[in-house]
Scaffold this active site. Sequence first.
Site, PDB file in Angstrom:
ATOM      1  N   SER A   1     -13.427  -9.013  -2.856  1.00 31.24           N
ATOM      2  CA  SER A   1     -14.251  -8.705  -4.029  1.00 31.24           C
ATOM      3  C   SER A   1     -15.613  -9.358  -3.868  1.00 31.24           C
ATOM      4  O   SER A   1     -15.733 -10.422  -3.254  1.00 31.24           O
ATOM      5  CB  SER A   1     -13.586  -9.244  -5.298  1.00 31.24           C
ATOM      6  OG  SER A   1     -14.495  -9.188  -6.370  1.00 31.24           O
TER       7      SER A   1
ATOM      8  N   TYR B   1      -8.781 -16.060  -8.954  1.00 30.23           N
ATOM      9  CA  TYR B   1      -8.938 -14.734  -8.347  1.00 30.23           C
ATOM     10  C   TYR B   1      -9.807 -14.816  -7.096  1.00 30.23           C
ATOM     11  O   TYR B   1      -9.467 -14.258  -6.047  1.00 30.23           O
ATOM     12  CB  TYR B   1      -9.556 -13.799  -9.381  1.00 30.23           C
ATOM     13  CG  TYR B   1      -9.854 -12.386  -8.903  1.00 30.23           C
ATOM     14  CD1 TYR B   1      -8.842 -11.455  -8.748  1.00 30.23           C
ATOM     15  CD2 TYR B   1     -11.170 -11.979  -8.645  1.00 30.23           C
ATOM     16  CE1 TYR B   1      -9.122 -10.149  -8.347  1.00 30.23           C
ATOM     17  CE2 TYR B   1     -11.452 -10.685  -8.245  1.00 30.23           C
ATOM     18  CZ  TYR B   1     -10.425  -9.777  -8.094  1.00 30.23           C
ATOM     19  OH  TYR B   1     -10.711  -8.496  -7.696  1.00 30.23           O
TER      20      TYR B   1
HETATM   21  P1  NAP Z   1      -6.203  -1.493 -11.402  1.00 27.64           P
HETATM   22  O1  NAP Z   1      -6.923  -0.342 -11.992  1.00 27.64           O
HETATM   23  O2  NAP Z   1      -5.690  -2.580 -12.302  1.00 27.64           O
HETATM   24  O3  NAP Z   1      -4.990  -0.928 -10.515  1.00 27.64           O
HETATM   25  C1  NAP Z   1      -4.168  -1.838  -9.834  1.00 27.64           C
HETATM   26  C2  NAP Z   1      -3.122  -1.094  -9.049  1.00 27.64           C
HETATM   27  O4  NAP Z   1      -2.329  -2.079  -8.355  1.00 27.64           O
HETATM   28  C3  NAP Z   1      -2.166  -0.294  -9.911  1.00 27.64           C
HETATM   29  O5  NAP Z   1      -1.852   0.908  -9.260  1.00 27.64           O
HETATM   30  C4  NAP Z   1      -0.943  -1.194  -9.993  1.00 27.64           C
HETATM   31  O6  NAP Z   1       0.242  -0.427 -10.131  1.00 27.64           O
HETATM   32  C5  NAP Z   1      -0.964  -1.855  -8.638  1.00 27.64           C
HETATM   33  N1  NAP Z   1      -0.230  -3.106  -8.576  1.00 27.64           N
HETATM   34  C6  NAP Z   1      -0.371  -4.222  -9.344  1.00 27.64           C
HETATM   35  N2  NAP Z   1       0.507  -5.157  -8.971  1.00 27.64           N
HETATM   36  C7  NAP Z   1       1.225  -4.636  -7.948  1.00 27.64           C
HETATM   37  C8  NAP Z   1       2.280  -5.112  -7.149  1.00 27.64           C
HETATM   38  N3  NAP Z   1       2.790  -6.328  -7.324  1.00 27.64           N
HETATM   39  N4  NAP Z   1       2.783  -4.300  -6.175  1.00 27.64           N
HETATM   40  C9  NAP Z   1       2.290  -3.063  -5.991  1.00 27.64           C
HETATM   41  N5  NAP Z   1       1.290  -2.554  -6.722  1.00 27.64           N
HETATM   42  C10 NAP Z   1       0.766  -3.336  -7.699  1.00 27.64           C
HETATM   43  O7  NAP Z   1      -7.106  -2.252 -10.315  1.00 27.64           O
HETATM   44  P2  NAP Z   1      -8.377  -1.720  -9.449  1.00 27.64           P
HETATM   45  O8  NAP Z   1      -9.600  -2.050 -10.195  1.00 27.64           O
HETATM   46  O9  NAP Z   1      -8.132  -0.341  -9.001  1.00 27.64           O
HETATM   47  O10 NAP Z   1      -8.322  -2.740  -8.210  1.00 27.64           O
HETATM   48  C11 NAP Z   1      -7.864  -2.384  -6.916  1.00 27.64           C
HETATM   49  C12 NAP Z   1      -8.272  -3.479  -5.949  1.00 27.64           C
HETATM   50  O11 NAP Z   1      -9.691  -3.618  -5.939  1.00 27.64           O
HETATM   51  C13 NAP Z   1      -7.708  -4.875  -6.282  1.00 27.64           C
HETATM   52  O12 NAP Z   1      -7.337  -5.519  -5.098  1.00 27.64           O
HETATM   53  C14 NAP Z   1      -8.894  -5.579  -6.916  1.00 27.64           C
HETATM   54  O13 NAP Z   1      -8.816  -6.974  -6.770  1.00 27.64           O
HETATM   55  C15 NAP Z   1     -10.023  -4.983  -6.122  1.00 27.64           C
HETATM   56  N6  NAP Z   1     -11.340  -5.056  -6.797  1.00 27.64           N
HETATM   57  C16 NAP Z   1     -11.546  -4.403  -7.974  1.00 27.64           C
HETATM   58  C17 NAP Z   1     -12.791  -4.502  -8.591  1.00 27.64           C
HETATM   59  C18 NAP Z   1     -13.074  -3.831  -9.905  1.00 27.64           C
HETATM   60  O14 NAP Z   1     -14.132  -4.114 -10.500  1.00 27.64           O
HETATM   61  N7  NAP Z   1     -12.238  -2.961 -10.417  1.00 27.64           N
HETATM   62  C19 NAP Z   1     -13.821  -5.252  -7.991  1.00 27.64           C
HETATM   63  C20 NAP Z   1     -13.564  -5.895  -6.790  1.00 27.64           C
HETATM   64  C21 NAP Z   1     -12.311  -5.789  -6.192  1.00 27.64           C
HETATM   65  P3  NAP Z   1       1.323  -0.685 -11.297  1.00 27.64           P
HETATM   66  O15 NAP Z   1       0.660  -0.290 -12.591  1.00 27.64           O
HETATM   67  O16 NAP Z   1       2.468   0.179 -10.929  1.00 27.64           O
HETATM   68  O17 NAP Z   1       1.634  -2.162 -11.260  1.00 27.64           O
END
Ligand code: NAP
Length: 247
Positions: free
Chosen positions: A142, A155
Amino acid sequence: MNTTHNARVAIVTGASRGIGAAIAQRLAKDGFAVVVNYASSSKEADALVTELTAAGGNAIAVKADVSKADEVRHLFETTEQQLGKVDVLINNAGVLKTVPLADTSDALYDQTFDINVRGTFNTLREAATRMNDGGRIVNFSSTVLALNMPGYAIYTATKAAVESFTHIFAKELRGRNITVNAVAPGPIATALFLEGKTDEQIETFSKMPPLQRLGQPDDIAAVVSFLAGTDSGWVNGQVLRANGGLA
Ligand code: NAP
């Protein structure tokens, strides 16, 4: 279920929604057979598989909590049985809760490290023995790592660990022709970012990058598509910040 073993096979962890779902859509469009992994959102994962299949793609949903080694083994075994050996692993699953370090409970610390760090470790360890040579691994860091923002200590520490895995695992896979890179997004409009923030906070974040908007899941899916494809063959052990110029 589909038993043809022609297409290259990609596992996308945490693909039921958010960035992971956009990556699954993009990789399916790129011609990969896609595993939509999820931990609890089975309805969303199944709906995505239906959508990808209807568009002519090959996809399956596999439930596995990435923080559990036995479930990750099952994820790889199911993939091999139903689609074939893995060519591409996208370690997208992750969680974020912003709490000052002093107020962080043991449970929140454990959950964040278990999913973000142990989850990535579990899939990398499995990939080491199971992935096809010539493959691609993309981890998720991130941009907060470059910002050191209050409330993000736990985080950010998990993502620092993921970046270390990325650099070292790229070297440990010497001779396999497998690249290991990481994407470090800035703020992306998903539940992970939006939940718990006021409209004002969201507005402030969206003004931070010189491109003056929040990123969208497709912005990141496009970067992952590049890193998962043939054109990125000489990019290895790198962290690509995709954040509109924020840092
Ligand atoms: P999100 O919308 O909250 O989606 C998270 C996904 O991860 C969901 O499909 C969830 O599925 C799954 N998940 C959570 N815990 C899990 C587990 N223990 N095993 C398998 N799957 C799991 O998050 P996002 O924003 O798309 O983020 C995706 C990645 O990008 C993450 O690594 C995050 O740290 C990174 N990131 C995001 C941002 C941002 O601003 N959004 C910025 C920088 C980095 P379930 O609902 O089935 O649990």
